[in-house]
Write a protein that holds these residues in place. Structure first.
Motif, PDB file in Angstrom:
ATOM      1  N   ALA A  87       6.817 -38.330 -50.143  1.00 15.10           N
ATOM      2  CA  ALA A  87       7.534 -38.906 -48.590  1.00 15.10           C
ATOM      3  C   ALA A  87       7.429 -38.278 -47.840  1.00 15.10           C
ATOM      4  O   ALA A  87       7.398 -36.772 -47.544  1.00 15.10           O
ATOM      5  N   LEU A  88       7.659 -38.806 -46.518  1.00 10.76           N
ATOM      6  CA  LEU A  88       7.034 -38.425 -44.750  1.00 10.76           C
ATOM      7  C   LEU A  88       8.763 -37.497 -44.375  1.00 10.76           C
ATOM      8  O   LEU A  88       9.622 -39.029 -45.172  1.00 10.76           O
ATOM      9  N   ILE A  89       9.246 -37.128 -43.458  1.00 12.59           N
ATOM     10  CA  ILE A  89       9.940 -36.772 -43.048  1.00 12.59           C
ATOM     11  C   ILE A  89       9.988 -37.333 -41.559  1.00 12.59           C
ATOM     12  O   ILE A  89       8.672 -37.947 -41.545  1.00 12.59           O
ATOM     13  N   SER A  90      11.429 -38.376 -41.987  1.00  9.94           N
ATOM     14  CA  SER A  90      11.681 -38.705 -40.059  1.00  9.94           C
ATOM     15  C   SER A  90      12.331 -38.007 -39.414  1.00  9.94           C
ATOM     16  O   SER A  90      13.814 -37.293 -39.673  1.00  9.94           O
ATOM     17  N   LEU A  91      11.587 -37.876 -38.320  1.00  9.62           N
ATOM     18  CA  LEU A  91      12.148 -36.405 -37.348  1.00  9.62           C
ATOM     19  C   LEU A  91      12.562 -36.476 -36.322  1.00  9.62           C
ATOM     20  O   LEU A  91      12.679 -37.671 -35.906  1.00  9.62           O
ATOM     21  N   GLY A 123       4.915 -28.874 -44.397  1.00 11.03           N
ATOM     22  CA  GLY A 123       5.995 -30.068 -45.298  1.00 11.03           C
ATOM     23  C   GLY A 123       6.966 -29.359 -44.745  1.00 11.03           C
ATOM     24  O   GLY A 123       7.041 -27.897 -43.904  1.00 11.03           O
ATOM     25  N   TYR A 124       8.321 -29.853 -44.819  1.00  7.80           N
ATOM     26  CA  TYR A 124       9.069 -29.173 -44.067  1.00  7.80           C
ATOM     27  C   TYR A 124      10.928 -29.643 -45.258  1.00  7.80           C
ATOM     28  O   TYR A 124      11.095 -30.540 -45.734  1.00  7.80           O
ATOM     29  N   THR A 125      11.286 -28.365 -44.695  1.00  4.45           N
ATOM     30  CA  THR A 125      12.773 -28.861 -45.815  1.00  4.45           C
ATOM     31  C   THR A 125      14.091 -29.320 -44.058  1.00  4.45           C
ATOM     32  O   THR A 125      13.375 -28.585 -43.206  1.00  4.45           O
ATOM     33  N   VAL A 126      15.409 -29.417 -44.762  1.00  5.24           N
ATOM     34  CA  VAL A 126      15.860 -29.386 -43.511  1.00  5.24           C
ATOM     35  C   VAL A 126      17.166 -28.353 -44.234  1.00  5.24           C
ATOM     36  O   VAL A 126      17.732 -28.829 -45.459  1.00  5.24           O
ATOM     37  N   LEU A 144       5.305 -33.869 -44.496  1.00  3.43           N
ATOM     38  CA  LEU A 144       5.868 -34.431 -45.682  1.00  3.43           C
ATOM     39  C   LEU A 144       7.435 -33.793 -45.718  1.00  3.43           C
ATOM     40  O   LEU A 144       7.309 -32.879 -45.254  1.00  3.43           O
ATOM     41  N   TYR A 180      11.420 -40.419 -45.349  1.00  3.90           N
ATOM     42  CA  TYR A 180      13.706 -39.987 -45.807  1.00  3.90           C
ATOM     43  C   TYR A 180      13.772 -38.792 -44.743  1.00  3.90           C
ATOM     44  O   TYR A 180      12.880 -38.396 -43.847  1.00  3.90           O
TER      45      TYR A 180
END
Lengths: 367, 367
Positions: free
Chosen positions: A2-6, A26-29, B3, B27
């Motif tokens: 899934a994508l991350i919504s910024l 890729g990112y995490t938060v 991602l 997400y």
């Protein structure tokens, strides 16, 4: 995938322009801030980290600043580690616990002066806990999140890169010590520390405006060292046994369960919140504890949640982090294992989303 | 587009299996938990939300539970809203402020009983603040995060869907009130509330084990109502003026700046932390405030950070949320605007990543 919504809520950092230009994939938060997880591929980033030098945007290691006459008292209230022998210029890894002894964070405390400290935090709003305690106890201390964003330089060529930008004196900074170094007329704290086992530094960049100039200066100076944008690497940090708050431990765990008993001086840390709760576990020891676990067979899938560790029908622990290690040619993992099964060599089963896998408790992390 | 790298630290919810099976595409992370942002497309989800009924996994609205003889006293310490006339069965939207009057969260307080409250939180670890205050003041109250995960039912057909699962009595629940309803032998709090303007309910699902059975029961019961998995919708929530903590306001803002002055009874909220700091702003009013802003022209790009609002070279505010609205055929936005420019119809410029755009302060949100 899934994508991350910024959005603004997932905060940009002073280095986000550099991270984006470097092609972050890729990112995490982390602390409501963007933390890159992969640039080329996790395996390629891993290989490069072990051979060259990387610049990491770890702004998400936010600082909680304590300033004022009660700063040192408050700092000791927060942790069971005895801080009396800590001098300015030192960094201490400090478990932070609540009144029940549960881990609220596992930050690095940076002692700038007797009345001024930074707490370089893992992923929880520790600021709110510290502010609440300071307010409740009416302490004479200012608790804030300053405009300080750590930039990590990690990898075997870190000393060479840093010396080019900050001068040869930076080579003399000892492990978990820091010095003050000048960049663009600012005095910056630079510590020999970081979330890898490959060596390196963390620059506490004070003032967002010098973020990109510093990023660019490092990239420019390190061209022939093969410098590259990087980030904490999942494989390398599991190999090295670097725990991740929220992954490998939560507020449910005591420091002793996390193997952090050696950072607890519960008897002498007078005034520490949670001291009473920890005294007994400090004496008796925990009934489950973090262990390195080797999961046999082919590469495991990404570990997005706890994987139960079983002995037949008996639930004896959980895996919280796992990855395939190219260097050790096995799946390296971190688990919380009950004392009945935590001895080296104990054979267990791990329930992964792709089936049950044999595994064994390993003797030590793989670094 | 990047991602998201999932790990245990970005917590799964009791409904994650359902969310994944429904084909979640994006997400965000909220309270260190996964919050879906898009299923089909933001526009398609938006249209469907306004016409049918959706089931939302909003587990990330974690609960802070206060329980004990000092629960009510502690609750009043947290907010400048006067809670004396609140009765069990009511929900109150309550700004939570620190000692300087800065917003720490904008949750909904749920009064279960005089000595038992839930605070259904926005995106910050409010638990740590509440625990710190309770500990510092030695209050006789237990502060925990219980195993409660809200599931929202939103859209014009919400009443019909809910009646099929919980019986017709659920139709009688009034706005921001709640009742107790049975599912699989459990008594669940169901409130008429939710983060959309389309009407609906929030089910406070107590016990993770009944999460997927409830999700499946709702999906099964609503087939002919065109029920679908959904999530808070960016366009719809901006149209409706639903603020987002971390996006449209932060700890830098007072409730009055956020247009939440009507939820502050600063004079009578005796014991509220931050009361002294807020008394003056309550009297004088803020110098900047949240406003609906219309950004003219074609659809704006995603708003991932503050966009400066300018009058020539004068910086007069910031846009914090923006999206193209198909229904209103314009870009709807939320901004914090200085009082010199906050009157309806004021023409300004907005600096977006794709250039400067004319905009004007709008008269009201678009709902």
């Amino acid at each position: 995938m899934a994508l991350i919504s910024l959005s603004r809520r997932l905060r940009r950092t002073p280095f986000s322009d550099g991270v984006e230009a470097a092609g972050v994939k890729g990112y995490t938060v982390y602390n409501r801030m963007r933390l890159p997880t992969v640039f080329r591929s996790i395996e390629e980033d891993y290989r490069h980290l072990k051979n060259a030098v990387q610049v990491w945007d770890v702004s998400c290691e936010r600082q909680v600043e304590l300033r004022g006459p009660d700063a040192a008292r408050l700092m000791q209230m927060l942790t069971p580690r005895d801080l009396r022998n800590m001098v300015p210029g030192q960094c201490f890894y400090v478990p932070i616990v609540d009144e029940t002894g549960g881990m609220l964070n596992d930050p690095v405390a940076v002692k700038l002066a007797e009345d001024r400290w930074w707490i370089s935090i893992a992923d929880s709003d520790l600021l709110l806990w510290v502010k609440g305690i300071a307010f409740g106890y009416r302490l004479d201390v200012l608790v804030t999140e300053p405009d300080v964003s750590p930039l990590a330089i990690q990898g075997p060529k870190s000393d060479d890169l840093m010396a080019r930008v900050f001068g040869d004196k930076v080579r003399d900074v000892r492990f978990f010590r820091f010095g003050w170094f000048e960049f663009m007329g600012r005095n910056l704290v630079i510590a020999r520390s970081g979330y890898s086992k490959q060596g390196g530094f963390e620059i506490y960049v004070e003032g967002s405006d010098i973020g990109m100039p510093l990023w660019n200066a490092l990239m420019e100076a390190g061209k022939d060292l093969d410098v590259h944008a990087g980030c904490p690497n999942l494989i390398e940090r599991i190999e090295g046994g670097l725990l991740s708050y929220g992954n490998d431990m939560t507020e449910d765990n005591t420091p002793h369960e996390c193997g952090l008993g050696r950072f607890c001086n519960t008897n002498t840390a007078i005034g520490c919140v949670g001291r009473d709760a920890l005294l007994r576990v400090a004496k008796e020891g925990p009934v489950k504890q973090i262990r390195p676990v080797e999961i046999h067979g082919s590469p495991v899938p990404p570990c997005g949640d706890l994987w139960p560790v079983m002995d037949g029908n008996l639930h004896v622990g959980n895996i919280s982090s796992a990855a395939w290690s190219p260097d050790f040619n096995t799946n390296v993992a971190i688990g919380m294992i009950r004392m009945t099964h935590w001895n080296v060599g104990t054979e267990v089963d791990v329930i992964t989303p792709e089936g049950i896998r044999p595994a064994s408790v390993f003797e030590a992390f793989w670094q």
